[in-house]
Design an enzyme around this catalytic site. Structure first.
Site, mmCIF file in Angstrom:
data_model
loop_
_atom_site.group_PDB
_atom_site.id
_atom_site.type_symbol
_atom_site.label_atom_id
_atom_site.label_comp_id
_atom_site.label_asym_id
_atom_site.label_seq_id
_atom_site.Cartn_x
_atom_site.Cartn_y
_atom_site.Cartn_z
ATOM 1 N N ASP A 30 0.825 -1.212 0.000
ATOM 2 C CA ASP A 30 0.000 0.000 0.000
ATOM 3 C C ASP A 30 0.864 1.270 0.000
ATOM 4 O O ASP A 30 1.929 1.297 0.608
ATOM 5 C CB ASP A 30 -0.918 -0.017 1.235
ATOM 6 C CG ASP A 30 -2.059 0.969 1.093
ATOM 7 O OD1 ASP A 30 -2.332 1.430 -0.031
ATOM 8 O OD2 ASP A 30 -2.679 1.293 2.124
ATOM 9 N N ASN A 32 1.375 3.250 -3.042
ATOM 10 C CA ASN A 32 1.916 3.628 -4.362
ATOM 11 C C ASN A 32 1.356 4.971 -4.839
ATOM 12 O O ASN A 32 2.082 5.806 -5.367
ATOM 13 C CB ASN A 32 1.541 2.584 -5.419
ATOM 14 C CG ASN A 32 2.197 1.253 -5.176
ATOM 15 O OD1 ASN A 32 3.132 1.149 -4.393
ATOM 16 N ND2 ASN A 32 1.711 0.227 -5.852
ATOM 17 N N GLY A 33 0.034 5.141 -4.667
ATOM 18 C CA GLY A 33 -0.625 6.360 -5.142
ATOM 19 C C GLY A 33 -0.072 7.582 -4.419
ATOM 20 O O GLY A 33 0.268 8.596 -5.041
ATOM 21 N N ARG A 34 0.031 7.496 -3.073
ATOM 22 C CA ARG A 34 0.532 8.641 -2.296
ATOM 23 C C ARG A 34 1.989 8.936 -2.618
ATOM 24 O O ARG A 34 2.409 10.076 -2.669
ATOM 25 C CB ARG A 34 0.351 8.369 -0.793
ATOM 26 C CG ARG A 34 -1.061 8.659 -0.315
ATOM 27 C CD ARG A 34 -1.328 8.069 1.030
ATOM 28 N NE ARG A 34 -1.485 6.623 0.932
ATOM 29 C CZ ARG A 34 -1.356 5.791 1.961
ATOM 30 N NH1 ARG A 34 -1.026 6.267 3.145
ATOM 31 N NH2 ARG A 34 -1.534 4.503 1.794
ATOM 32 N N HIS A 47 2.672 2.968 -9.124
ATOM 33 C CA HIS A 47 2.573 1.511 -9.292
ATOM 34 C C HIS A 47 3.828 0.959 -9.980
ATOM 35 O O HIS A 47 4.301 -0.123 -9.647
ATOM 36 C CB HIS A 47 1.320 1.145 -10.094
ATOM 37 C CG HIS A 47 0.048 1.526 -9.384
ATOM 38 N ND1 HIS A 47 -0.177 1.234 -8.057
ATOM 39 C CD2 HIS A 47 -1.059 2.189 -9.811
ATOM 40 C CE1 HIS A 47 -1.371 1.694 -7.696
ATOM 41 N NE2 HIS A 47 -1.923 2.283 -8.739
ATOM 42 N N ASN A 78 -10.366 -3.256 -6.428
ATOM 43 C CA ASN A 78 -9.565 -2.325 -7.248
ATOM 44 C C ASN A 78 -10.210 -1.959 -8.584
ATOM 45 O O ASN A 78 -9.819 -0.977 -9.220
ATOM 46 C CB ASN A 78 -8.149 -2.862 -7.488
ATOM 47 C CG ASN A 78 -7.259 -2.754 -6.272
ATOM 48 O OD1 ASN A 78 -6.331 -3.529 -6.079
ATOM 49 N ND2 ASN A 78 -7.524 -1.772 -5.412
ATOM 50 N N ARG A 81 -11.360 1.690 -9.297
ATOM 51 C CA ARG A 81 -10.455 2.798 -9.656
ATOM 52 C C ARG A 81 -10.748 3.285 -11.078
ATOM 53 O O ARG A 81 -11.480 2.623 -11.814
ATOM 54 C CB ARG A 81 -9.018 2.327 -9.517
ATOM 55 C CG ARG A 81 -8.769 1.928 -8.079
ATOM 56 C CD ARG A 81 -7.342 1.761 -7.746
ATOM 57 N NE ARG A 81 -7.245 1.496 -6.323
ATOM 58 C CZ ARG A 81 -6.172 1.699 -5.593
ATOM 59 N NH1 ARG A 81 -5.084 2.187 -6.147
ATOM 60 N NH2 ARG A 81 -6.175 1.424 -4.295
ATOM 61 N N SER A 199 -7.917 -5.359 4.930
ATOM 62 C CA SER A 199 -8.555 -5.043 3.640
ATOM 63 C C SER A 199 -8.887 -6.293 2.822
ATOM 64 O O SER A 199 -8.543 -6.383 1.639
ATOM 65 C CB SER A 199 -7.673 -4.098 2.804
ATOM 66 O OG SER A 199 -7.481 -2.899 3.487
HETATM 67 C C1 FPP Z 1 -1.998 -0.075 -3.407
HETATM 68 O O1 FPP Z 1 -1.509 1.243 -3.451
HETATM 69 C C2 FPP Z 1 -1.412 -0.875 -4.457
HETATM 70 C C3 FPP Z 1 -2.070 -1.458 -5.485
HETATM 71 C C4 FPP Z 1 -3.539 -1.331 -5.674
HETATM 72 C C5 FPP Z 1 -1.391 -2.217 -6.527
HETATM 73 C C6 FPP Z 1 -0.106 -2.894 -6.142
HETATM 74 C C7 FPP Z 1 0.575 -3.197 -7.394
HETATM 75 C C8 FPP Z 1 1.895 -3.109 -7.622
HETATM 76 C C9 FPP Z 1 2.948 -2.861 -6.596
HETATM 77 C C10 FPP Z 1 2.307 -3.263 -9.019
HETATM 78 C C11 FPP Z 1 3.085 -4.454 -9.360
HETATM 79 C C12 FPP Z 1 2.529 -5.762 -9.131
HETATM 80 C C13 FPP Z 1 2.409 -6.683 -10.087
HETATM 81 C C14 FPP Z 1 2.352 -8.093 -9.716
HETATM 82 C C15 FPP Z 1 2.316 -6.314 -11.490
HETATM 83 P P1 FPP Z 1 -2.536 2.435 -3.570
HETATM 84 O O2 FPP Z 1 -2.657 2.804 -4.987
HETATM 85 O O3 FPP Z 1 -3.822 2.057 -2.903
HETATM 86 O O4 FPP Z 1 -1.809 3.551 -2.762
HETATM 87 P P2 FPP Z 1 -2.481 4.753 -1.957
HETATM 88 O O5 FPP Z 1 -3.113 4.144 -0.731
HETATM 89 O O6 FPP Z 1 -1.327 5.626 -1.631
HETATM 90 O O7 FPP Z 1 -3.473 5.394 -2.874
#
Ligand code: FPP
Length: 259
Positions: A30, A32-34, A47, A78, A81, A199
């Site tokens: 968790d 990646n977006g932030r 990501h 997901n 999104r 989650s």
């Molecule tokens: C959550 O971060 C992450 C995901 C929904 C996707 C995780 C995927 C990867 C790390 C990509 C690579 C994996 C493969 C197997 C291709 P978020 O977007 O919810 O972050 P946030 O809470 O900051 O918004």
């Protein structure tokens, strides 16, 4: 202590940890977006950075003796999104499948995809099947949870048992029908990104897992932080509800494990 010496000592400490690594580690990736937003980048850049971190962390897991890693790559939720973000995640998956095909011999890793992959495009599903086939003799395990939800997984298992005519299921019957049956339950679950919840991830399998939460956003997660968690895990005394005077954790849990 001179600065250079301190630096070298820190490096030495951070390249390993004291104790026994868990046998099975699960990750909620968790933040990646932030991570991207902080850099004024689109979420998909987060990501992409997350996928690079994943490769480094999986290498560190293998090197420290972890046999199985399970990662939450795409949840049943997901799909909510934006189309753009979902497309970016599918395209990253496509690239990741090609990377696995190039490196699987060297990484000696059997890859399984857990979840209902029917909504994914046919070419992706064909590649998933191919990756599962060509990696099936390897030693290490990587479970990639894709369109995965813990509750959906339990329903799926119960429905299979009902189709088989099982009237009174025991816990081991349900464990045996979960997607994770071949590799069993995780010893630890690590969630990055600051939230303290599962989650809908591995709800059944988390019963006796040690849970670790860190504020670090997934793309910033390092093997040093991973090894700090392994060192803490190694000192926990897992009693599974009973009494055990052992003070050191030897790693591994057998529920549902068939290999
Ligand atoms: C959550 O971060 C992450 C995901 C929904 C996707 C995780 C995927 C990867 C790390 C990509 C690579 C994996 C493969 C197997 C291709 P978020 O977007 O919810 O972050 P946030 O809470 O900051 O918004």
């Amino acid at each position: 202590m001179p600065d250079l010496f301190k630096f070298l000592k820190k490096k030495e400490k951070s390249s390993s940890f004291e104790g026994t690594a868990p046998k099975h580690v699960a990750f909620i990736l968790d933040g990646n977006g932030r991570w991207a937003q902080k850099r004024l980048l689109p979420r998909k850049a987060g990501h992409k950075a997350g996928a690079e971190t994943l490769e480094k962390i999986l290498t560190a897991c293998r090197e420290s003796g972890v046999r199985t890693a399970t990662v939450y790559a795409f949840s049943t939720e997901n799909w909510k999104r934006t189309d753009d973000e979902v497309a970016a995640l599918i395209s990253l998956l496509d690239v990741y499948l090609d990377t696995i095909l190039k490196r699987h011999e060297a990484e000696n890793t059997r890859v399984r995809f857990l979840g209902d992959n029917s909504p994914f495009p046919d070419e992706i599903r064909a590649k998933i099947k191919h990756v599962e086939d060509v990696t099936k003799e390897h030693f290490y395990n990587l479970n990639v949870c894709l369109n995965y939800g813990g509750r959906a997984e339990i329903c799926h298992a119960v429905n299979i048992l009902s189709e088989k005519g099982v009237k009174e299921a025991a816990e081991k019957d349900i464990s045996a029908e979960l997607y994770t049956a071949p590799t069993g339950d995780p010893d630890i679950i690590i969630r990055t990104g600051g939230e303290h919840r599962l989650s809908n991830f591995l709800l059944w399998q988390a019963s006796y897992a040690e849970l670790f939460f860190t504020d670090t956003l997934w793309p910033d997660f390092t093997k040093e932080e991973l090894f700090d968690i392994f060192a803490k895990f190694s000192k926990t005394n897992r009693r599974y509800g009973g009494y055990d005077d052992k003070t050191e954790n030897k790693g591994g849990i057998t529920s549902g494990v068939t290999e």
